[in-house]
Write a protein that holds these residues in place. Structure first.
Motif, PDB file in Angstrom:
ATOM      1  N   UNK A 180      41.727  44.399  41.960  1.00  0.00           N
ATOM      2  CA  UNK A 180      41.938  42.969  42.184  1.00  0.00           C
ATOM      3  C   UNK A 180      42.766  42.386  41.026  1.00  0.00           C
ATOM      4  N   UNK A 181      43.407  41.267  41.289  1.00  0.00           N
ATOM      5  CA  UNK A 181      44.261  40.634  40.281  1.00  0.00           C
ATOM      6  C   UNK A 181      43.406  39.849  39.295  1.00  0.00           C
ATOM      7  N   UNK A 182      43.582  40.147  38.000  1.00  0.00           N
ATOM      8  CA  UNK A 182      42.862  39.439  36.944  1.00  0.00           C
ATOM      9  C   UNK A 182      43.626  38.180  36.521  1.00  0.00           C
ATOM     10  N   UNK A 183      44.940  38.334  36.288  1.00  0.00           N
ATOM     11  CA  UNK A 183      45.809  37.217  35.954  1.00  0.00           C
ATOM     12  C   UNK A 183      47.239  37.604  36.275  1.00  0.00           C
ATOM     13  N   UNK A 184      48.138  36.614  36.266  1.00  0.00           N
ATOM     14  CA  UNK A 184      49.548  36.891  36.504  1.00  0.00           C
ATOM     15  C   UNK A 184      50.354  36.450  35.276  1.00  0.00           C
ATOM     16  N   UNK A 185      51.548  37.028  35.152  1.00  0.00           N
ATOM     17  CA  UNK A 185      52.418  36.684  34.039  1.00  0.00           C
ATOM     18  C   UNK A 185      53.829  36.434  34.517  1.00  0.00           C
ATOM     19  N   UNK A 186      54.520  35.593  33.758  1.00  0.00           N
ATOM     20  CA  UNK A 186      55.917  35.297  34.047  1.00  0.00           C
ATOM     21  C   UNK A 186      56.703  35.499  32.754  1.00  0.00           C
ATOM     22  N   UNK A 187      57.789  36.257  32.850  1.00  0.00           N
ATOM     23  CA  UNK A 187      58.663  36.484  31.705  1.00  0.00           C
ATOM     24  C   UNK A 187      59.800  35.478  31.742  1.00  0.00           C
ATOM     25  N   UNK A 188      59.935  34.720  30.656  1.00  0.00           N
ATOM     26  CA  UNK A 188      60.945  33.672  30.559  1.00  0.00           C
ATOM     27  C   UNK A 188      61.785  33.929  29.311  1.00  0.00           C
ATOM     28  N   UNK A 244      54.688  39.517  36.902  1.00  0.00           N
ATOM     29  CA  UNK A 244      53.834  40.643  37.264  1.00  0.00           C
ATOM     30  C   UNK A 244      52.387  40.224  37.352  1.00  0.00           C
ATOM     31  N   UNK A 245      51.555  41.184  37.696  1.00  0.00           N
ATOM     32  CA  UNK A 245      50.126  40.950  37.851  1.00  0.00           C
ATOM     33  C   UNK A 245      49.347  41.970  37.038  1.00  0.00           C
ATOM     34  N   UNK A 246      48.297  41.510  36.367  1.00  0.00           N
ATOM     35  CA  UNK A 246      47.380  42.416  35.666  1.00  0.00           C
ATOM     36  C   UNK A 246      46.197  42.654  36.586  1.00  0.00           C
ATOM     37  N   UNK A 247      45.954  43.923  36.852  1.00  0.00           N
ATOM     38  CA  UNK A 247      44.890  44.281  37.788  1.00  0.00           C
ATOM     39  C   UNK A 247      43.621  44.697  37.065  1.00  0.00           C
ATOM     40  N   UNK A 248      42.482  44.385  37.683  1.00  0.00           N
ATOM     41  CA  UNK A 248      41.193  44.880  37.213  1.00  0.00           C
ATOM     42  C   UNK A 248      41.041  46.335  37.638  1.00  0.00           C
ATOM     43  N   UNK A 249      40.000  46.991  37.168  1.00  0.00           N
ATOM     44  CA  UNK A 249      39.759  48.391  37.535  1.00  0.00           C
ATOM     45  C   UNK A 249      39.561  48.563  39.036  1.00  0.00           C
ATOM     46  N   UNK A 250      39.050  47.517  39.689  1.00  0.00           N
ATOM     47  CA  UNK A 250      38.823  47.614  41.137  1.00  0.00           C
ATOM     48  C   UNK A 250      40.075  47.290  41.954  1.00  0.00           C
ATOM     49  N   UNK A 288      46.662  35.317  42.056  1.00  0.00           N
ATOM     50  CA  UNK A 288      47.505  35.006  43.206  1.00  0.00           C
ATOM     51  C   UNK A 288      48.449  36.180  43.469  1.00  0.00           C
ATOM     52  N   UNK A 289      48.832  36.316  44.701  1.00  0.00           N
ATOM     53  CA  UNK A 289      49.704  37.415  45.100  1.00  0.00           C
ATOM     54  C   UNK A 289      51.137  37.156  44.619  1.00  0.00           C
ATOM     55  N   UNK A 290      51.928  38.226  44.497  1.00  0.00           N
ATOM     56  CA  UNK A 290      53.289  38.091  43.961  1.00  0.00           C
ATOM     57  C   UNK A 290      54.182  37.076  44.682  1.00  0.00           C
ATOM     58  N   UNK A 291      54.146  37.047  46.003  1.00  0.00           N
ATOM     59  CA  UNK A 291      55.006  36.106  46.726  1.00  0.00           C
ATOM     60  C   UNK A 291      54.601  34.671  46.420  1.00  0.00           C
ATOM     61  N   UNK A 292      53.300  34.409  46.399  1.00  0.00           N
ATOM     62  CA  UNK A 292      52.819  33.061  46.075  1.00  0.00           C
ATOM     63  C   UNK A 292      53.167  32.699  44.636  1.00  0.00           C
TER      64      UNK A 292
END
Length: 123
Positions: A74-82, A66-72, A37-41
């Motif tokens: 695209x977003x692979x997964x997102x993370x939240x720091x708590x 933040x977002x972890x990107x694939x080599x292409x 998912x995109x950062x705003x979402x």
């Protein structure tokens, strides 16, 4: 007089024992959400409501994401720091709230506890 010393020693030992489990500083938790998912979402769907809920219960706060990107690219997964101020109450609350917010299967939380890395499945 001897009983007074025993009482003081007992109070001192109990005080020390409770301080071992007191949180001196927040514990950093990484929430790994396996969803592209995109950062705003991400902020609207997960970060903002999670932050409000944690602060309302005085359990911590969301520090960022933040977002972890694939080599292409695209977003692979997102993370939240708590940052949690109380692990005993915070971990169950965090998991429950994440499920309530609709995190997908494979979502995990990661943190260190007494110098050991802990990874727990949320859903």
């Amino acid at each position: 007089m001897k009983n007074t010393y025993k009482l003081l020693l007992t109070i001192l030992l109990l005080s020390f024992s409770f301080n071992l489990f007191a949180e001196e500083k927040p514990t950093a938790i990484y929430v790994k959400i396996k969803k592209a998912i995109m950062p705003i979402e991400r902020g609207e769907k997960f970060e903002d409501p999670l932050n409000e809920a944690l602060q309302a219960k005085h359990l911590g706060e969301v520090m960022g994401g933040g977002s972890m990107l694939n080599k292409d690219g695209s977003i692979e997964f997102v993370g939240i720091d708590v940052d949690l101020t109380n692990l005993n109450d915070g971990i169950p609350f965090l998991k429950s709230k994440l499920i309530e917010l609709g995190v997908p299967e494979g979502t995990t939380i990661e943190y260190e506890f007494f110098n050991n890395k802990v990874v727990e499945t949320v859903k």
